[in-house]
Design a protein around this motif. Structure first.
Motif, short mmCIF file in Angstrom:
data_model
loop_
_atom_site.label_atom_id
_atom_site.label_comp_id
_atom_site.label_asym_id
_atom_site.label_seq_id
_atom_site.Cartn_x
_atom_site.Cartn_y
_atom_site.Cartn_z
N ALA A 124 0.82 -1.22 0.00
CA ALA A 124 0.00 0.00 0.00
C ALA A 124 0.85 1.26 0.00
O ALA A 124 1.93 1.29 0.59
N LYS A 125 0.32 2.28 -0.66
CA LYS A 125 0.94 3.60 -0.54
C LYS A 125 0.81 4.04 0.93
O LYS A 125 -0.16 3.67 1.60
N ALA A 126 1.77 4.80 1.40
CA ALA A 126 1.83 5.28 2.80
C ALA A 126 2.12 4.16 3.80
O ALA A 126 2.00 4.36 5.01
N SER A 127 2.50 2.98 3.29
CA SER A 127 2.83 1.89 4.22
C SER A 127 4.25 2.06 4.76
O SER A 127 5.02 2.89 4.27
N PHE A 128 4.58 1.25 5.76
CA PHE A 128 5.96 1.17 6.24
C PHE A 128 6.26 -0.27 6.60
O PHE A 128 5.55 -0.88 7.40
N HIS A 129 7.34 -0.81 5.99
CA HIS A 129 7.67 -2.22 6.26
C HIS A 129 9.11 -2.42 6.70
O HIS A 129 9.50 -3.57 6.94
N GLY A 130 9.92 -1.36 6.78
CA GLY A 130 11.28 -1.53 7.28
C GLY A 130 12.31 -0.84 6.41
O GLY A 130 11.97 -0.16 5.43
N THR A 165 11.78 -1.23 -0.24
CA THR A 165 11.09 -1.29 -1.54
C THR A 165 9.61 -1.59 -1.30
O THR A 165 8.74 -0.99 -1.94
N ALA A 166 9.33 -2.48 -0.37
CA ALA A 166 7.93 -2.81 -0.05
C ALA A 166 7.20 -1.59 0.52
O ALA A 166 5.99 -1.43 0.34
N THR A 167 7.93 -0.73 1.22
CA THR A 167 7.36 0.48 1.82
C THR A 167 6.88 1.44 0.73
O THR A 167 7.68 1.87 -0.10
N GLY A 168 5.61 1.76 0.73
CA GLY A 168 5.07 2.61 -0.35
C GLY A 168 5.21 4.09 -0.08
O GLY A 168 4.24 4.83 -0.14
N GLN A 169 6.43 4.53 0.27
CA GLN A 169 6.67 5.96 0.52
C GLN A 169 8.04 6.33 -0.06
O GLN A 169 9.07 5.81 0.40
N GLU A 170 8.02 7.23 -1.05
CA GLU A 170 9.27 7.60 -1.73
C GLU A 170 10.31 8.17 -0.80
O GLU A 170 11.51 7.99 -1.00
N LYS A 171 9.87 8.87 0.25
CA LYS A 171 10.85 9.54 1.12
C LYS A 171 11.82 8.54 1.75
O LYS A 171 12.96 8.88 2.05
N TYR A 172 11.38 7.32 1.95
CA TYR A 172 12.27 6.31 2.54
C TYR A 172 13.16 5.63 1.49
O TYR A 172 14.16 4.99 1.81
N GLN A 173 12.75 5.75 0.22
CA GLN A 173 13.46 5.03 -0.86
C GLN A 173 14.49 5.90 -1.57
O GLN A 173 15.41 5.38 -2.20
N GLU A 184 -0.55 -3.49 6.18
CA GLU A 184 -0.64 -3.34 7.64
C GLU A 184 -2.14 -3.32 8.01
O GLU A 184 -2.91 -2.63 7.33
N PRO A 185 -2.55 -4.00 9.07
CA PRO A 185 -3.95 -3.93 9.50
C PRO A 185 -4.36 -2.49 9.84
O PRO A 185 -5.49 -2.08 9.62
N LEU A 186 -3.38 -1.74 10.37
CA LEU A 186 -3.53 -0.31 10.63
C LEU A 186 -2.18 0.29 10.25
O LEU A 186 -1.14 -0.23 10.68
N GLN A 187 -2.19 1.33 9.41
CA GLN A 187 -0.91 1.93 9.02
C GLN A 187 -0.40 2.79 10.17
O GLN A 187 -1.04 3.78 10.53
N GLY A 188 0.73 2.39 10.74
CA GLY A 188 1.28 3.11 11.89
C GLY A 188 2.07 4.33 11.49
O GLY A 188 1.62 5.48 11.67
N GLU A 189 3.24 4.10 10.87
CA GLU A 189 4.10 5.22 10.47
C GLU A 189 3.40 6.13 9.47
O GLU A 189 3.67 7.33 9.40
N GLY A 190 2.50 5.55 8.69
CA GLY A 190 1.79 6.32 7.66
C GLY A 190 0.71 7.23 8.22
O GLY A 190 -0.09 7.78 7.45
N GLY A 191 0.60 7.36 9.54
CA GLY A 191 -0.33 8.33 10.12
C GLY A 191 -1.44 7.73 10.96
O GLY A 191 -2.49 8.35 11.15
N VAL A 192 -1.21 6.53 11.52
CA VAL A 192 -2.23 5.85 12.36
C VAL A 192 -3.57 5.80 11.61
O VAL A 192 -4.55 6.45 11.99
N ARG A 193 -3.58 5.02 10.52
CA ARG A 193 -4.79 4.86 9.70
C ARG A 193 -5.29 3.43 9.80
O ARG A 193 -4.68 2.52 9.23
N PRO A 194 -6.41 3.22 10.51
CA PRO A 194 -6.93 1.86 10.65
C PRO A 194 -7.42 1.31 9.31
O PRO A 194 -7.95 2.06 8.48
#
Ligand code: PLP
Length: 423
Positions: A149-155, A162-170, A211-221
């Motif tokens: 997912a976009k706005a995800s965080f996986h590590g 790469t799995a993390t859908g946020q350009e700022k981390y890539q 993620e069941p709830l996106q944490g780093e991406g802004g606490v989005r359930p």
């Protein structure tokens, strides 16, 4: 430093407050974090103290990691006993505590098998490798794609970033890994389109990782309807559903696993952070139907050692003995009520309060200049530790043992922080 001087150099371990300044720290430790200018020295329960003796109510908990808070007697006892007995042996041998923790996870989740490692990123790496192996062995896909997912965080490893859908981390880490594509979170049409679009003979979608709830991406359930549809799409098309529970698993949401909030079961899920209450651990769980790992396919020197697993067992026992799932639910509701009242008092400053159990975020108005960091810094001055989840969301992830009085204290300290920022 030459070997002679190295031998003469004093080992810089001291408990004196002035023993190691932030300036000295930044000289010798890579600046991979933007750090706040305090050094935390000790903790007890939900309280931590810095080297100047200032106390803070800890609503960060090592970022959703110290499940039992600090210096919890059950964790202290478990790790003390274990380190005196046997702290590390190779996975070439059977490890009793690892087996016991795996058994507890299997007995208390939808999983049949567990692989242990040391962090969230490593657990997700294991899930990515397992999904690729499954694609080759079972799905007959030569170039499998994992949708995330976009706005995800996986590590932060190269696969998980790469799995993390946020350009700022890539940014700056090209070439990233092939085999990933991104879709909007909670958007079923986008997911269906992507599965249809990525279908070129040998190159197909093999798994969906969310993620069941996106944490780093802004606490989005996650949305219940969305996840029910995702599960059905996976079932209908033989795709694997991987859930990243690194931040929300182990009771954080008031349920043991985040997926329990969504009425579905994943094929694979991962855990880390809170699993051993702050002792490094990671775990990748799967149903036996998708276990394709055999000897030599995957491994970790430290993964599942007796020390980390004894800590995990102590956390598991304490969650049950102290009713921490119930506490996370009740204290979470209390916190959201408090934050919603604050939002109502400042309708032009805050737009929304979101969360499950004890992972909650309050979102700032995008039109206002005030950022989450401004509020986190002001809260620190008021004796409250909070953590941003992106530039406009302030996150509250306290230990699961937090009391009603401490939630009340967090609310009043946060109000003082808001007043200071607005002054
Ligand atoms: N996945 C999620 C959902 C996370 O929140 C994090 C860390 O914040 C990670 C993976 C990475 O975990 P670790 O920092 O232990 O590698």
């Amino acid at each position: 430093m030459s070997p002679e001087t190295l031998l003469q150099a004093p080992i810089p371990i001291s408990t004196e407050p002035s023993a190691f300044s932030p300036e000295q720290f930044d000289q010798v430790v890579m600046t991979t974090y933007g750090r706040f200018p305090i050094t935390l020295d000790r903790g007890e329960g939900c309280r931590v103290w810095d080297t100047d003796g200032n106390a803070y109510l800890d609503c960060v908990a090592g970022i959703a990691t110290c499940t039992l808070g600090h210096a919890h007697p059950a964790l202290v006892k478990a790790v003390t006993q274990q380190i005196k007995k046997l702290h590390h042996v190779s996975n070439l041998y059977y490890i009793r505590e690892q087996g016991q923790l795996a058994q507890w996870i299997v007995d208390n989740s939808c999983a049949d098998r567990v692989f242990f490692c040391n962090s969230g990123a490593e657990a997700n790496e294991a899930a990515i490798k397992l999904a690729r192996k499954y694609a080759h062995d079972v799905q007959d896909i030569q170039y499998p794609v994992i949708l995330t997912a976009k706005a995800s965080f996986h590590g932060r490893t190269i696969a998980t970033v790469t799995a993390t859908g946020q350009e700022k981390y890539q940014k700056g880490f090209d070439p990233l890994l092939p085999g990933f594509a991104y879709v909007s979170y909670n958007d079923i049409e986008a997911l269906e389109h992507a599965i249809g679009d990525i279908d070129e003979g040998n190159r197909r979608v093999g798994a969906i990782m969310l993620e069941p709830l996106q944490g780093e991406g802004g606490v989005r359930p996650g949305d219940l309807e969305y996840f029910l549809r995702v599960r059905k799409i996976c079932d209908d098309n033989g795709l694997l559903l991987i859930l990243d529970e690194v931040q929300v698993g182990m009771g954080r949401t008031g349920k043991l696993w985040g997926y329990e909030n969504l009425g579905i079961e994943p094929d694979i899920f991962t855990s880390a952070k809170g699993l051993a209450g702050g002792i490094p651990i990671g775990a990748m769980m799967c149903k036996s139907s998708c276990d394709r790992f055999g000897p030599g396919n995957h491994a970790s020197t430290f993964g599942g050692n007796p020390f980390a697993c004894a800590a995990g067992l102590a956390v598991a026992e304490t969650i049950s003995a102290e009713g921490l799932l119930q506490n996370a639910q009740a204290r979470g509701e209390q916190l959201r009520k408090t934050l919603r009242a604050i939002t109502n008092q400042h309708p032009d400053l805050f737009v929304e309060v979101r969360g499950w159990g004890l992972i909650n975020g309050i979102e700032l108005n995008a039109e206002r200049e005030i950022t989450s960091i401004d509020l986190v810094k002001a809260a620190m001055d008021e004796g409250l530790l909070l953590v941003p989840a992106g530039p406009k969301v302030v996150r509250f992830v306290p230990p699961l043992i937090i009391s009603a009085e401490e939630i009340e204290e967090a609310g009043t300290a946060f109000e003082r922080a808001i007043a200071a920022v607005l002054a």
